[in-house]
Design a protein around this motif. Sequence first.
Motif, PDB file in Angstrom:
ATOM      1  N   ALA A  41       0.813  -1.221   0.000  1.00 58.10           N
ATOM      2  CA  ALA A  41       0.000   0.000   0.000  1.00 58.10           C
ATOM      3  C   ALA A  41       0.845   1.270   0.000  1.00 58.10           C
ATOM      4  O   ALA A  41       0.403   2.311  -0.505  1.00 58.10           O
ATOM      5  CB  ALA A  41      -0.938  -0.001   1.197  1.00 58.10           C
ATOM      6  N   VAL A  42       2.063   1.206   0.548  1.00 57.97           N
ATOM      7  CA  VAL A  42       2.828   2.442   0.743  1.00 57.97           C
ATOM      8  C   VAL A  42       4.075   2.551  -0.125  1.00 57.97           C
ATOM      9  O   VAL A  42       4.611   3.652  -0.297  1.00 57.97           O
ATOM     10  CB  VAL A  42       3.229   2.614   2.227  1.00 57.97           C
ATOM     11  N   ALA A  43       4.576   1.442  -0.673  1.00 63.41           N
ATOM     12  CA  ALA A  43       5.809   1.492  -1.467  1.00 63.41           C
ATOM     13  C   ALA A  43       5.610   2.338  -2.720  1.00 63.41           C
ATOM     14  O   ALA A  43       4.568   2.270  -3.373  1.00 63.41           O
ATOM     15  CB  ALA A  43       6.252   0.087  -1.835  1.00 63.41           C
ATOM     16  N   THR A  44       6.611   3.130  -3.043  1.00 59.16           N
ATOM     17  CA  THR A  44       6.533   3.973  -4.241  1.00 59.16           C
ATOM     18  C   THR A  44       7.467   3.496  -5.345  1.00 59.16           C
ATOM     19  O   THR A  44       7.345   3.940  -6.483  1.00 59.16           O
ATOM     20  CB  THR A  44       6.872   5.429  -3.896  1.00 59.16           C
ATOM     21  N   THR A  45       8.393   2.610  -5.012  1.00 61.76           N
ATOM     22  CA  THR A  45       9.297   2.063  -6.020  1.00 61.76           C
ATOM     23  C   THR A  45       9.701   0.658  -5.608  1.00 61.76           C
ATOM     24  O   THR A  45       9.710   0.331  -4.416  1.00 61.76           O
ATOM     25  CB  THR A  45      10.554   2.946  -6.192  1.00 61.76           C
ATOM     26  N   SER A  46       9.999  -0.189  -6.584  1.00 59.94           N
ATOM     27  CA  SER A  46      10.362  -1.575  -6.305  1.00 59.94           C
ATOM     28  C   SER A  46      11.567  -1.990  -7.142  1.00 59.94           C
ATOM     29  O   SER A  46      11.828  -1.421  -8.201  1.00 59.94           O
ATOM     30  CB  SER A  46       9.176  -2.512  -6.585  1.00 59.94           C
ATOM     31  N   PHE A  47      12.279  -3.001  -6.647  1.00 62.01           N
ATOM     32  CA  PHE A  47      13.458  -3.523  -7.331  1.00 62.01           C
ATOM     33  C   PHE A  47      13.406  -5.043  -7.273  1.00 62.01           C
ATOM     34  O   PHE A  47      12.949  -5.614  -6.281  1.00 62.01           O
ATOM     35  CB  PHE A  47      14.747  -3.055  -6.639  1.00 62.01           C
ATOM     36  N   GLU A  48      13.901  -5.688  -8.317  1.00 64.14           N
ATOM     37  CA  GLU A  48      14.024  -7.142  -8.276  1.00 64.14           C
ATOM     38  C   GLU A  48      15.451  -7.491  -7.923  1.00 64.14           C
ATOM     39  O   GLU A  48      16.396  -7.124  -8.638  1.00 64.14           O
ATOM     40  CB  GLU A  48      13.642  -7.775  -9.610  1.00 64.14           C
ATOM     41  N   ILE A  49      15.603  -8.159  -6.778  1.00 63.04           N
ATOM     42  CA  ILE A  49      16.927  -8.503  -6.276  1.00 63.04           C
ATOM     43  C   ILE A  49      16.993 -10.011  -6.086  1.00 63.04           C
ATOM     44  O   ILE A  49      16.321 -10.570  -5.212  1.00 63.04           O
ATOM     45  CB  ILE A  49      17.211  -7.792  -4.933  1.00 63.04           C
ATOM     46  N   GLU A  50      17.755 -10.671  -6.939  1.00 69.06           N
ATOM     47  CA  GLU A  50      17.904 -12.128  -6.879  1.00 69.06           C
ATOM     48  C   GLU A  50      16.535 -12.804  -6.854  1.00 69.06           C
ATOM     49  O   GLU A  50      16.232 -13.634  -5.995  1.00 69.06           O
ATOM     50  CB  GLU A  50      18.745 -12.528  -5.666  1.00 69.06           C
ATOM     51  N   ALA A  51      15.681 -12.412  -7.798  1.00 70.64           N
ATOM     52  CA  ALA A  51      14.340 -12.983  -7.993  1.00 70.64           C
ATOM     53  C   ALA A  51      13.379 -12.668  -6.854  1.00 70.64           C
ATOM     54  O   ALA A  51      12.314 -13.270  -6.750  1.00 70.64           O
ATOM     55  CB  ALA A  51      14.424 -14.493  -8.204  1.00 70.64           C
ATOM     56  N   THR A  52      13.745 -11.696  -6.005  1.00 67.79           N
ATOM     57  CA  THR A  52      12.868 -11.276  -4.917  1.00 67.79           C
ATOM     58  C   THR A  52      12.574  -9.792  -5.074  1.00 67.79           C
ATOM     59  O   THR A  52      13.475  -9.005  -5.378  1.00 67.79           O
ATOM     60  CB  THR A  52      13.528 -11.531  -3.550  1.00 67.79           C
ATOM     61  N   GLU A  53      11.324  -9.406  -4.854  1.00 69.87           N
ATOM     62  CA  GLU A  53      10.945  -8.004  -5.013  1.00 69.87           C
ATOM     63  C   GLU A  53      11.180  -7.250  -3.708  1.00 69.87           C
ATOM     64  O   GLU A  53      10.669  -7.621  -2.656  1.00 69.87           O
ATOM     65  CB  GLU A  53       9.472  -7.897  -5.418  1.00 69.87           C
ATOM     66  N   ALA A  54      11.979  -6.198  -3.790  1.00 65.86           N
ATOM     67  CA  ALA A  54      12.236  -5.322  -2.651  1.00 65.86           C
ATOM     68  C   ALA A  54      11.586  -3.973  -2.916  1.00 65.86           C
ATOM     69  O   ALA A  54      11.505  -3.516  -4.057  1.00 65.86           O
ATOM     70  CB  ALA A  54      13.731  -5.149  -2.419  1.00 65.86           C
ATOM     71  N   HIS A  55      11.121  -3.338  -1.854  1.00 66.03           N
ATOM     72  CA  HIS A  55      10.351  -2.107  -1.992  1.00 66.03           C
ATOM     73  C   HIS A  55      11.034  -0.952  -1.261  1.00 66.03           C
ATOM     74  O   HIS A  55      11.806  -1.153  -0.321  1.00 66.03           O
ATOM     75  CB  HIS A  55       8.946  -2.309  -1.412  1.00 66.03           C
ATOM     76  N   ALA A  56      10.718   0.253  -1.701  1.00 60.60           N
ATOM     77  CA  ALA A  56      11.270   1.448  -1.073  1.00 60.60           C
ATOM     78  C   ALA A  56      10.301   2.605  -1.257  1.00 60.60           C
ATOM     79  O   ALA A  56       9.345   2.521  -2.039  1.00 60.60           O
ATOM     80  CB  ALA A  56      12.635   1.795  -1.669  1.00 60.60           C
ATOM     81  N   VAL A  57      10.547   3.664  -0.507  1.00 60.46           N
ATOM     82  CA  VAL A  57       9.787   4.894  -0.702  1.00 60.46           C
ATOM     83  C   VAL A  57      10.692   5.999  -1.236  1.00 60.46           C
ATOM     84  O   VAL A  57      10.217   7.070  -1.601  1.00 60.46           O
ATOM     85  CB  VAL A  57       9.104   5.352   0.613  1.00 60.46           C
ATOM     86  N   ASP A  58      12.000   5.738  -1.269  1.00 57.39           N
ATOM     87  CA  ASP A  58      12.963   6.688  -1.822  1.00 57.39           C
ATOM     88  C   ASP A  58      13.973   5.936  -2.671  1.00 57.39           C
ATOM     89  O   ASP A  58      14.276   4.773  -2.402  1.00 57.39           O
ATOM     90  CB  ASP A  58      13.710   7.429  -0.713  1.00 57.39           C
ATOM     91  N   ASP A  59      14.509   6.599  -3.677  1.00 63.11           N
ATOM     92  CA  ASP A  59      15.584   6.035  -4.495  1.00 63.11           C
ATOM     93  C   ASP A  59      16.875   6.680  -4.009  1.00 63.11           C
ATOM     94  O   ASP A  59      17.149   7.853  -4.298  1.00 63.11           O
ATOM     95  CB  ASP A  59      15.338   6.338  -5.976  1.00 63.11           C
TER      96      ASP A  59
END
Length: 329
Positions: free
Chosen positions: A231-249
């Motif tokens: 609900a709150v993540a604004t950006t995501s990354f795929e890291i070793e086939a796992t999705e990681a989330h962030a609100v800042d880059d």
Amino acid sequence: MDWLLAARMQANCLARPVNEAGPGGVADVVRRTGGLQAQTWRGAAYAVRARSTATTLADVATAQEADRSVIRGWFMRGTLQLVATEDAGPLLGLLGPKLIKDTERRYGELGLPDRIRAEAADVLENHLLAHGPSNRAELADVLVRAGLIAEPKGQAVYALIRHTGLLGRLCYGPGETWVAVRDWLGKPLVLEGDPEDLARRYLTAYGPATARDFATWSGLPVPLARKAVDAVATTSFEIEATEAHAVDDLPGCHDVRLLGEFDAYLLGYQNRHVDLPKSIFPGGGMLRPAIVRAGRPIGTWTHATLAVDLFEPADLTQELVDINRFSGH
């Protein structure tokens, strides 16, 4: 993975973004990080130093004991934490009931059913309201006199103190004493928390991270943690086939930093002990002072002598000078 660790180091304020001195600087660090591990007071204090440039060891005690803008008690995962005072009620409202439920088996082993725990919370709070800060031995005697435990030794004493803390009715006061929250803060805590707000704070201080990382750090159930993160993540990354989330880059922090024992940065993720050498994580629940560079552990150090054991070369001059400044040496 190097960029991920550097980004997480910056997110966790280890680029030292707080420049305010005094208890205000301490409270700012604690708010930005969403709370700091406080199994030991020294560990919490040195976590503040690693994230600020002008605070001192005395400021940390002042923030908790006089200014009372931070509070020490049981919060995320039921472990001791230093959190911003305004966050204490929301955290316990969200986490407290599950933490108590998760401890039911241990309460049973200690002979502490619901009735005993409820009476103990009343007895402990009333004693603290009447007598002020009290240590473990004093509270143990109170519980024995009330007929709630048979002897003033053993783990039942601490379990009842912690349970009362999870209800938001007591917290740590000066040193290793406890106080009644509504006396210490002048009002009771409002136990209402929002998982999305906590997820946003977590991703701000620990992202990029996964929903399982958030669940591990907070103690929330994984489905609830995942829903809140989504609900709150604004950006995501795929890291070793796992999705990681962030609100800042974040561009990342590549500095060298000396961390105290039990530092929050090393405890904020599901795989928090992966690749940590035994000199930092010897087992048995211990997490020793570490030296990190660009988010990656590169050595250990000791508080008493400032002796260091580096796994790879690094210039620690500025950090060692600052530790002396912080501690007043």
